[in-house]
Design a protein around this motif. Structure first.
Motif, PDB file in Angstrom:
ATOM      1  N   SER A   1     -10.470 -35.028  11.060  1.00  0.00           N
ATOM      2  CA  SER A   1      -9.284 -34.657  11.822  1.00  0.00           C
ATOM      3  C   SER A   1      -9.332 -35.430  13.123  1.00  0.00           C
ATOM      4  CB  SER A   1      -9.291 -33.161  12.113  1.00  0.00           C
ATOM      5  OG  SER A   1     -10.209 -32.902  13.140  1.00  0.00           O
TER       6      SER A   1
ATOM      7  N   GLN B   1      -9.702 -35.527  -0.398  1.00  0.00           N
ATOM      8  CA  GLN B   1     -10.976 -35.257   0.265  1.00  0.00           C
ATOM      9  C   GLN B   1     -10.905 -34.043   1.187  1.00  0.00           C
ATOM     10  OE1 GLN B   1     -13.422 -38.636   2.077  1.00  0.00           O
ATOM     11  NE2 GLN B   1     -12.641 -37.590   3.885  1.00  0.00           N
TER      12      GLN B   1
ATOM     13  N   GLY C   1      -6.107 -32.739   4.937  1.00  0.00           N
ATOM     14  CA  GLY C   1      -4.831 -32.158   5.356  1.00  0.00           C
ATOM     15  C   GLY C   1      -3.976 -31.550   4.253  1.00  0.00           C
TER      16      GLY C   1
ATOM     17  N   SER D   1      -2.737 -27.979   5.281  1.00  0.00           N
ATOM     18  CA  SER D   1      -1.758 -28.102   6.362  1.00  0.00           C
ATOM     19  C   SER D   1      -0.402 -28.533   5.819  1.00  0.00           C
ATOM     20  CB  SER D   1      -2.226 -29.123   7.400  1.00  0.00           C
ATOM     21  OG  SER D   1      -3.489 -28.759   7.870  1.00  0.00           O
TER      22      SER D   1
ATOM     23  N   ASN E   1      -1.425 -25.236  11.958  1.00  0.00           N
ATOM     24  CA  ASN E   1      -2.579 -24.661  12.646  1.00  0.00           C
ATOM     25  C   ASN E   1      -3.607 -25.773  12.829  1.00  0.00           C
ATOM     26  OD1 ASN E   1      -4.777 -23.269  13.525  1.00  0.00           O
ATOM     27  ND2 ASN E   1      -4.827 -21.803  11.827  1.00  0.00           N
ATOM     28  N   SER E   2      -4.010 -26.028  14.062  1.00  0.00           N
ATOM     29  CA  SER E   2      -4.902 -27.169  14.265  1.00  0.00           C
ATOM     30  C   SER E   2      -6.358 -26.807  13.991  1.00  0.00           C
ATOM     31  CB  SER E   2      -4.762 -27.711  15.689  1.00  0.00           C
ATOM     32  OG  SER E   2      -5.140 -26.712  16.590  1.00  0.00           O
TER      33      SER E   2
ATOM     34  N   ALA F   1     -11.970 -24.768   5.882  1.00  0.00           N
ATOM     35  CA  ALA F   1     -12.053 -25.346   4.539  1.00  0.00           C
ATOM     36  C   ALA F   1     -11.567 -24.338   3.507  1.00  0.00           C
ATOM     37  CB  ALA F   1     -13.489 -25.743   4.239  1.00  0.00           C
ATOM     38  N   THR F   2     -10.778 -24.822   2.583  1.00  0.00           N
ATOM     39  CA  THR F   2     -10.324 -23.971   1.486  1.00  0.00           C
ATOM     40  C   THR F   2     -11.505 -23.693   0.557  1.00  0.00           C
ATOM     41  OG1 THR F   2      -8.174 -25.012   1.644  1.00  0.00           O
ATOM     42  CG2 THR F   2      -8.631 -23.801  -0.387  1.00  0.00           C
TER      43      THR F   2
ATOM     44  N   THR G   1      -5.904 -27.215  -3.698  1.00  0.00           N
ATOM     45  CA  THR G   1      -7.315 -27.168  -4.094  1.00  0.00           C
ATOM     46  C   THR G   1      -8.227 -27.467  -2.917  1.00  0.00           C
ATOM     47  OG1 THR G   1      -7.447 -29.510  -4.678  1.00  0.00           O
ATOM     48  CG2 THR G   1      -6.690 -28.007  -6.391  1.00  0.00           C
ATOM     49  N   ALA G   2      -9.492 -27.091  -3.072  1.00  0.00           N
ATOM     50  CA  ALA G   2     -10.479 -27.389  -2.031  1.00  0.00           C
ATOM     51  C   ALA G   2     -10.997 -28.804  -2.243  1.00  0.00           C
ATOM     52  CB  ALA G   2     -11.624 -26.397  -2.116  1.00  0.00           C
TER      53      ALA G   2
ATOM     54  N   LYS H   1      -1.434 -36.977   8.674  1.00  0.00           N
ATOM     55  CA  LYS H   1      -1.744 -37.065  10.117  1.00  0.00           C
ATOM     56  C   LYS H   1      -1.060 -38.248  10.786  1.00  0.00           C
ATOM     57  CE  LYS H   1      -6.068 -34.802   8.924  1.00  0.00           C
ATOM     58  NZ  LYS H   1      -7.469 -34.524   9.190  1.00  0.00           N
TER      59      LYS H   1
ATOM     60  N   ASP I   1       1.201 -38.263  12.903  1.00  0.00           N
ATOM     61  CA  ASP I   1       1.398 -38.066  14.348  1.00  0.00           C
ATOM     62  C   ASP I   1       0.271 -38.678  15.175  1.00  0.00           C
ATOM     63  OD1 ASP I   1      -0.433 -35.326  15.032  1.00  0.00           O
ATOM     64  OD2 ASP I   1       0.185 -35.590  12.961  1.00  0.00           O
ATOM     65  N   LEU I   2      -0.945 -38.629  14.654  1.00  0.00           N
ATOM     66  CA  LEU I   2      -2.091 -39.170  15.402  1.00  0.00           C
ATOM     67  C   LEU I   2      -1.932 -40.675  15.590  1.00  0.00           C
ATOM     68  CD1 LEU I   2      -5.059 -37.247  13.728  1.00  0.00           C
ATOM     69  CD2 LEU I   2      -3.957 -36.786  15.934  1.00  0.00           C
TER      70      LEU I   2
ATOM     71  N   SER J   1       1.907 -33.074   9.231  1.00  0.00           N
ATOM     72  CA  SER J   1       2.106 -31.631   9.094  1.00  0.00           C
ATOM     73  C   SER J   1       2.270 -30.997  10.468  1.00  0.00           C
ATOM     74  CB  SER J   1       0.913 -30.996   8.384  1.00  0.00           C
ATOM     75  OG  SER J   1       0.707 -31.619   7.153  1.00  0.00           O
ATOM     76  N   LYS J   2       1.820 -31.724  11.466  1.00  0.00           N
ATOM     77  CA  LYS J   2       1.936 -31.186  12.821  1.00  0.00           C
ATOM     78  C   LYS J   2       3.393 -31.197  13.272  1.00  0.00           C
ATOM     79  CE  LYS J   2      -0.187 -31.564  17.344  1.00  0.00           C
ATOM     80  NZ  LYS J   2      -1.195 -32.259  18.149  1.00  0.00           N
TER      81      LYS J   2
HETATM   82  N1  LIG Z   1      -2.823 -33.977  14.088  1.00  0.00           N
HETATM   83  C1  LIG Z   1      -2.783 -33.592  12.807  1.00  0.00           C
HETATM   84  N2  LIG Z   1      -3.795 -32.885  12.313  1.00  0.00           N
HETATM   85  C2  LIG Z   1      -3.725 -32.490  11.014  1.00  0.00           C
HETATM   86  C3  LIG Z   1      -2.634 -32.822  10.181  1.00  0.00           C
HETATM   87  N3  LIG Z   1      -2.851 -32.304   8.965  1.00  0.00           N
HETATM   88  C4  LIG Z   1      -4.035 -31.672   9.032  1.00  0.00           C
HETATM   89  N4  LIG Z   1      -4.562 -31.771  10.262  1.00  0.00           N
HETATM   90  C5  LIG Z   1      -5.824 -31.195  10.711  1.00  0.00           C
HETATM   91  O1  LIG Z   1      -6.882 -31.612   9.876  1.00  0.00           O
HETATM   92  C6  LIG Z   1      -7.802 -30.563   9.625  1.00  0.00           C
HETATM   93  C7  LIG Z   1      -7.965 -30.332   8.157  1.00  0.00           C
HETATM   94  O2  LIG Z   1      -6.769 -29.909   7.588  1.00  0.00           O
HETATM   95  P1  LIG Z   1      -6.653 -29.040   6.259  1.00  0.00           P
HETATM   96  O3  LIG Z   1      -5.210 -29.015   5.912  1.00  0.00           O
HETATM   97  O4  LIG Z   1      -7.326 -27.748   6.416  1.00  0.00           O
HETATM   98  O5  LIG Z   1      -7.488 -29.938   5.247  1.00  0.00           O
HETATM   99  P2  LIG Z   1      -7.710 -29.712   3.679  1.00  0.00           P
HETATM  100  O6  LIG Z   1      -7.396 -30.984   3.024  1.00  0.00           O
HETATM  101  O7  LIG Z   1      -6.966 -28.518   3.234  1.00  0.00           O
HETATM  102  O8  LIG Z   1      -9.280 -29.447   3.637  1.00  0.00           O
HETATM  103  P3  LIG Z   1     -10.130 -28.692   2.470  1.00  0.00           P
HETATM  104  O9  LIG Z   1      -9.503 -27.365   2.270  1.00  0.00           O
HETATM  105  O10 LIG Z   1     -11.516 -28.607   2.994  1.00  0.00           O
HETATM  106  O11 LIG Z   1     -10.072 -29.560   1.265  1.00  0.00           O
HETATM  107  C8  LIG Z   1      -7.253 -29.345  10.354  1.00  0.00           C
HETATM  108  O12 LIG Z   1      -7.907 -29.222  11.591  1.00  0.00           O
HETATM  109  C9  LIG Z   1      -5.796 -29.682  10.554  1.00  0.00           C
HETATM  110  O13 LIG Z   1      -5.260 -29.067  11.700  1.00  0.00           O
HETATM  111  C10 LIG Z   1      -1.576 -33.606  10.761  1.00  0.00           C
HETATM  112  O14 LIG Z   1      -0.589 -33.951  10.129  1.00  0.00           O
HETATM  113  N5  LIG Z   1      -1.716 -33.960  12.068  1.00  0.00           N
END
Ligand SMILES: Nc1nc2c(ncn2[C@@H]2O[C@H](COP(=O)(O)OP(=O)(O)OP(=O)(O)O)[C@@H](O)[C@H]2O)c(=O)[nH]1
Ligand SMILES: [Mg+2]
Lengths: 532, 202
Positions: free
Chosen positions: A99, B18, B22, B25, B36-37, B41-42, B66-67, B123, B125-126, B157-158
């Motif tokens: 992230s 991976q 995200g 999100s 939610n920032s 982990a799922t 999925t996780a 991500k 936005d980053l 997603s932000k």
């Molecule tokens: N700035 C930003 N951060 C993001 C974005 N999408 C996800 N994140 C951040 O990245 C981190 C991981 O996001 P998750 O959506 O939980 O990731 P995941 O793919 O579901 O992870 P697992 O469940 O472990 O497989 C979190 O802290 C999110 O806030 C995005 O679009 N922008």
């Protein structure tokens, strides 16, 4: 300090008259006694401690229960799949939680890389933590540290590994080292080594029990057989790839271990609930689940308390497994908003296989969580439908309101007992493996005071369960409090009273307490043991 | 509130990628319009549903989030089996996440012929905030998407950028496909309750 060991003999009120005979006399009105068992009742701490790391078969009738066989088939598949994880691919791409924040943090890490271990070892804040927990592989690879980052403690992990293998060389197992007021405890569970470093009052057996819980948590995520398998494949395997996301569960568990009496007592707390409401809830689960094949446990929990548990005939749930379920729900905020389907290994039930859990909160407006645990991993939609029907019926019968009200109002204070000099207590019913305790009230208002009280309970618990000199009763008068620990066949009671309470009054209060719990027992405990 | 309504899931969609790239999100943004920032982990997988209306057709999308952790690899066929679309995510600020995305793309192509692949760089936005944060080149990924006959989106997603577009496209492709027969959902076991979802989305 006047420590009267096995005090209060003979002369006192009949209920508190001394040892076993009393237990017998009391039998009928001992609170929370039940012949119906739904949880494995671990008799004493030593057994529990021993029992925690020996496998419990889950079945009432021995290890080769039908379910295990059903399970075995399905497991082969899954574990086989686990073996397929491509090890090579994972090498050297650790910690890629990419992230934005994490990337930034990682960049910062790079610049500090040189000052690895020393940095922590020179940080008073890090050193003075009350309890450290480290997990490493038998080959010395860092897996987890409670504080800091494990890959910055390579030297320390190496040292721990060296200690373990040094002792192992003489065909012995290292258990603990005591240095000043620090205790170093070791739990060697091939292929892992768990180390606890503590300067709290927790005793060595208590600390080892805590490490056993930590180990169980890891098994719960990976299964024992997958752990071994991974390791046989590659001794240098970096477990963190498979444990990713589990740190949260470990962190949460460790916090609970330091503050929640359930682990110390090896018991489960029930949400106090009117019998009628609890019965309706239980009947509802049975109604919609009894026809579902392969469903082993159905339970509703909230805030680390049990609301209802229905089980497949022949199978009991072990409190240690239930604690892991509590921990899972407690540590996973995101369960609140979704319907989840997850593999869960209950180490006491079967350390080598997964159950599949449909996990979801009852409703947006109800904080209780429903878990349906099955051996069939294809069953999500069946369970999802059952869940919806359960919730609909609970709503029709106003049980969701009932639960919400109980969550808000069912906690009681020691004042309810009407024993003015009694400050706080823990009461465990041994036959049901359940316990009850009041909310903290003065003089245990601050977290620090509560922590101290918990420490007193740990010490008291250690006294009555001491291996060399187990006691049935301990009565200690100290400057700031009087402590009482009392163990019979049916219960364990730990209580704190005012420092100036007379022994006579203490006995009167304790008997009053037992009567009070007896009166409330149907709310405080689940005394029946429903099955599908 | 007590109104009961079961309806069929018309379309199964699976999220892959991976850890922490995200996926959750993206689902949260799509279904609940929130972000939610804090990372959690799922564990296993989470199921959610949301109805999308395209070209006058209401399609109920059942989403498996999925996780990412590899310990769940053995379970993943459970989630992608019968899926009509796979959203395969990678984090555009983390080039290592691409490897995993390609792994999933292969897996899907191998086992689920009917399943369309949507690559999703997350991500965004980053990168808009700091172009140096980008580690995955858009054109490289477009080329890759072409080789696997998939589509590609970059989302945030932000901010919500491109998220609705991604899912609209998925549903449009599905509805527009002559093979799709909307009057008879494929799998009658996919009954679920959408009351809660209806209140919150669309
Ligand atoms: N700035 C930003 N951060 C993001 C974005 N999408 C996800 N994140 C951040 O990245 C981190 C991981 O996001 P998750 O959506 O939980 O990731 P995941 O793919 O579901 O992870 P697992 O469940 O472990 O497989 C979190 O802290 C999110 O806030 C995005 O679009 N922008
Ligand atoms: Mg996720």
């Amino acid at each position: 300090m006047a420590d009267s060991g096995t005090a209060a003999e003979g002369k006192a009120a009949p209920a508190l008259a001394g040892g076993e005979a009393v237990g017998d006399e009391l039998k009928d009105d001992t609170p929370g006694v039940s012949g119906e068992v739904m949880l494995v009742n671990t008799d004493s701490f030593e057994e529990c401690n021993h029992d925690l790391d020996t496998q419990f078969s889950g079945g009432e009738d021995g290890p080769d229960s039908p379910l295990r066989k059903v399970q075995r088939e399905q497991e082969n598949e899954l574990v086989g799949g686990m073996g397929n994880v491509s090890l090579a691919e994972e090498e050297g791409k650790q910690g890629s939680e990419g992230s934005g924040e994490a990337v930034a943090a990682a960049a910062a890490d790079d610049s500090e890389e040189e000052c690895v271990d020393e940095e922590y070892l020179h940080s008073p804040e890090w050193i003075q933590k009350e309890k450290h927990v480290f997990i490493l592989s038998e080959s010395g690879k860092p897996i987890y540290t409670r504080y800091g980052k494990e890959d910055r403690l390579v030297t320390l992990f190496g040292l721990m590994q060296a200690l373990v293998s040094f002792v192992a060389d003489s065909e012995d197992v290292i258990r603990c080292i005591v240095a000043g007021d620090h205790k170093f405890v070791f739990l060697v569970k091939s292929p892992m080594i768990l180390v606890g470093v503590s300067h709290s009052v927790a005793s060595i057996p208590q600390l080892i029990m805590q490490l056993t819980y930590v180990h169980n948590q890891i098994v719960s995520v990976l299964t024992g057989s997958a752990l071994t398998r991974m390791f046989e494949k590659r001794r240098n395997y970096d477990f963190r790839h498979l444990l990713g996301g589990t740190e949260r569960l470990l962190d949460n568990l460790l916090n609970m271990l330091d503050s929640h009496p359930s682990f110390l007592l090896g018991g489960v707390q029930c949400l106090p609930l009117a019998t009628a409401t609890r019965d309706t809830i239980t009947q509802t689960i049975i109604q919609y689940c009894s026809k579902i094949k392969n469903l082993v446990f159905g339970l509703i929990i909230c805030q680390n308390q049990l609301i209802s548990l229905v089980r497949m005939k022949k199978f009991l749930l072990h409190p240690a497994d239930l604690h892991l379920l509590f921990n899972l729900v407690n540590a996973t905020e995101s369960l609140k908003t979704s319907e989840n389907w997850m593999p869960i290994c209950l180490p006491k039930f079967d350390p080598n296989g997964y159950l599949y859990g449909h996990v979801s909160y009852l409703a947006d407006d109800c904080e209780a969580c429903l878990l349906l645990l099955s051996v069939d991993r294809e069953q999500f939609f069946t369970l999802s439908e059952a869940k919806q029907k359960i919730v609909d019926r609970l709503r029709r019968h106003h049980c969701l309101e009932g639960i919400n009200t109980a969550i808000r109002t069912s906690a009681y204070t020691v004042g309810a007992v009407g024993a003015p000099e009694l400050r706080h207590f823990l009461y465990k019913s041994k036959t049901t493996a359940q316990f009850t305790c009041p909310e903290y009230t003065a003089p245990y208002n601050t977290p620090e005071q509560q922590r101290q009280l918990f420490g007193l309970y740990q010490q008291l618990h250690h006294r009555v369960h001491s291996v060399s000199r187990p006691l049935k009763m301990v009565y200690m008068v100290m400057d700031t409090h009087t402590l009482l620990g009392w163990v019979t066949k049916e219960f364990e009671l730990y209580a704190t009273l005012e420092p100036l309470v007379t022994k006579h009054n203490a006995i009167v209060y304790i008997n009053k307490l037992l009567r009070w719990i007896k009166n409330e027992e149907n709310k405080l405990f689940i005394l029946s043991s429903p099955t599908f | 509130m007590d109104r009961k309504m079961y309806r069929k899931v018309d379309m199964k969609v699976v999220m892959l990628g991976q850890m922490s790239c995200g996926k959750t999100s993206l689902v949260e943004r799509f279904i609940y319009k929130r972000f939610n920032s804090q990372y959690q982990a799922t564990i296993g997988a989470a199921f959610g549903a949301c109805c999308v209306t395209v070209q006058g057709c209401e399609v109920c999308v059942g989403l498996w989030d999925t996780a990412g952790s590899e310990r769940y690899n053995a379970m993943s066929p459970l989630y992608y089996r019968g899926a009509k679309a796979a959203v395969i995510c990678y984090d555009i600020t983390d080039d290592e996440s691409v490897e995993r995305a390609k792994f999933w793309a292969n897996e899907i192509q191998l086992h689920e012929e009917e399943c369309r692949v949507y690559l999703c760089g997350t991500k965004l936005d980053l990168v808009l905030q700091d172009p140096k944060a980008r580690q995955v080149d858009l054109h490289d990924m477009l080329d890759y998407a072409e080789t696997i006959n998939g589509r590609l989106f970059e989302t945030s997603s932000k901010t919500g950028e491109n998220v609705q577009e991604l899912f609209n496209t998925i549903v449009q492709d599905y509805v527009g496909d002559p093979k799709t027969d909307l009057s008879a959902p494929q799998d009658s076991s996919f009954r679920l309750h959408t009351q809660r979802i209806r209140e919150k989305c669309c």
